[in-house]
Design an enzyme around this catalytic site. Structure first.
Site, PDB file in Angstrom:
ATOM      1  N   GLU A  56       0.828  -1.144  -0.002  1.00 39.49           N
ATOM      2  CA  GLU A  56       0.010  -0.036  -0.001  1.00 39.49           C
ATOM      3  C   GLU A  56       0.871   1.290  -0.047  1.00 39.49           C
ATOM      4  O   GLU A  56       0.555   2.219  -0.710  1.00 39.49           O
ATOM      5  CB  GLU A  56      -0.833  -0.024   1.192  1.00 39.49           C
ATOM      6  CG  GLU A  56      -2.051  -0.937   0.948  1.00 39.49           C
ATOM      7  CD  GLU A  56      -1.684  -2.163   1.101  1.00 39.49           C
ATOM      8  OE1 GLU A  56      -2.148  -3.311   0.558  1.00 39.49           O
ATOM      9  OE2 GLU A  56      -0.724  -2.634   2.070  1.00 39.49           O
ATOM     10  N   HIS A 125     -10.984  -6.536   9.746  1.00 39.13           N
ATOM     11  CA  HIS A 125     -11.528  -6.078   8.576  1.00 39.13           C
ATOM     12  C   HIS A 125     -13.045  -5.671   8.734  1.00 39.13           C
ATOM     13  O   HIS A 125     -13.958  -5.640   7.718  1.00 39.13           O
ATOM     14  CB  HIS A 125     -11.411  -7.442   7.575  1.00 39.13           C
ATOM     15  CG  HIS A 125     -10.436  -7.758   7.246  1.00 39.13           C
ATOM     16  ND1 HIS A 125      -9.131  -6.726   6.714  1.00 39.13           N
ATOM     17  CD2 HIS A 125      -9.642  -9.046   7.407  1.00 39.13           C
ATOM     18  CE1 HIS A 125      -8.006  -7.448   6.635  1.00 39.13           C
ATOM     19  NE2 HIS A 125      -8.227  -8.754   6.878  1.00 39.13           N
TER      20      HIS A 125
END
Length: 326
Positions: A56, A125
């Site tokens: 990322e 998540h």
């Protein structure tokens, strides 16, 4: 004219239309352009649709550099939590350059990420990180709750000259809705009144807008008319529409999946307490996620998260009413 689309397809349609309209729009992601015959690759080629390293930090850094060079990259991040390993790029680089150069450069990037998944995905998540991004100067944050807004806010995000965190809720992915044909833009900083009412104002964001609407339906059966407001973007935040509603209803209940002390609702509560105090006939109540990691257990997950019944109970408390019994 309009057509019906799932929420996620409306987002894809917006990206495709913007790429057709503007050759400077790029689409990056760790799973992009990895095989032949992918629709975006077939339409726009691998120069504009690019696979990135499984990092990322790298993919957002690449996007920032591309934006400084005159492109408009959309970064497919899949999960909001993935941005946590690249927060220097997200919070300290992309949003700062335009101000630090006196407007000499622009950083038009869109960081597209899902958020807030439940249904057994447990702790890592299921985050609702809206409040984390909301307070960063120079960073805009869109949180669509309908398919039409999913399309319109994405198009607006791509055209904006500032970095935008675009958060789409996983549980809305397959929700269908009417979506305008062709070009469709939803302005940032303009809330939508999803339901009009005179007794209490309910404000939700993203997935919790539907929780508020469901609660409003139940409350209507008790003779309580709730007004439901969807901010649509939380940076910029349309506080004026909320204040005008509270002036009419005198009561405010806020619904947010995030934990109480990291929520959009806390910011809205502060704004209304400061600027709309004279309108309030009762304390503001926040129905948020509990200050806990989302558990894997289904009943514990339900205990932690807001739902329609919790909103209904909050409204009854604010109004000093009780359910009608036979």
């Amino acid at each position: 004219m309009a057509h019906e689309l799932p929420y996620i397809a409306a987002i894809v349609e917006a990206i495709q239309l913007e790429m057709e309209r503007d050759e400077s729009v790029l689409y990056f992601g760790q799973n992009m352009a990895t095989t032949e015959n992918e629709p975006f690759v077939d339409a726009f080629g691998k120069d504009r649709v690019r696979v990135t390293p499984i990092s990322e930090t790298a993919e957002i850094g690449i996007a920032v550099g591309a934006a400084l060079a005159g492109f408009r990259p959309v970064v497919e991040l899949y999960m909001a939590e993935f941005m946590l390993v690249a927060m220097d790029q997200v919070m300290n680089e992309a949003p700062r350059f335009r101000a630090m150069t006196g407007g000499q450069v622009k950083v038009p990037i869109v960081l597209k990420a899902g958020y807030g998944f439940t249904a057994g995905w447990a702790g890592q998540h299921t985050g609702t990180l809206t409040g984390l991004f909301m307070g960063v100067p120079g960073l805009k944050v869109a949180v669509p709750s309908t398919a039409a807004d999913a399309k319109g806010l994405m198009a607006t995000a791509i055209r904006d000259d500032n970095p935008v965190v675009y958060l789409h809720h996983y549980l809305l992915t397959l929700e269908h809705g009417e979506v305008p044909d062709g070009e469709h833009l939803v302005p940032f900083g303009e809330a939508a009144v999803r339901r009009e009412g005179s007794d209490v104002t309910l404000v939700g964001t993203g997935w919790t807008v539907d929780r508020a609407l469901g609660a409003a339906e139940k409350l209507a059966a008790e003779g309580i008319q709730a007004e439901v407001i969807d901010p649509r973007t939380i940076a910029p935040l349309d506080t004026q529409t909320i204040l005008e509603s509270v002036e009419k209803t005198g009561h405010l209940v806020l619904v947010d999946q995030a934990t109480r002390h990291a929520s959009v609702s806390t910011v809205i509560a502060g704004e209304v307490a400061e600027h709309g105090f004279d309108s309030l006939q009762a304390p503001i109540v926040q129905v948020t996620g509990l200050d806990a990691t989302i558990p894997y257990s289904e009943p514990l997950e339900a205990y932690v998260l807001p739902d329609e019944d919790k909103v209904v109970a909050a409204v009854r408390g604010v109004l000093g009413t009780a359910p009608v019994t036979a």
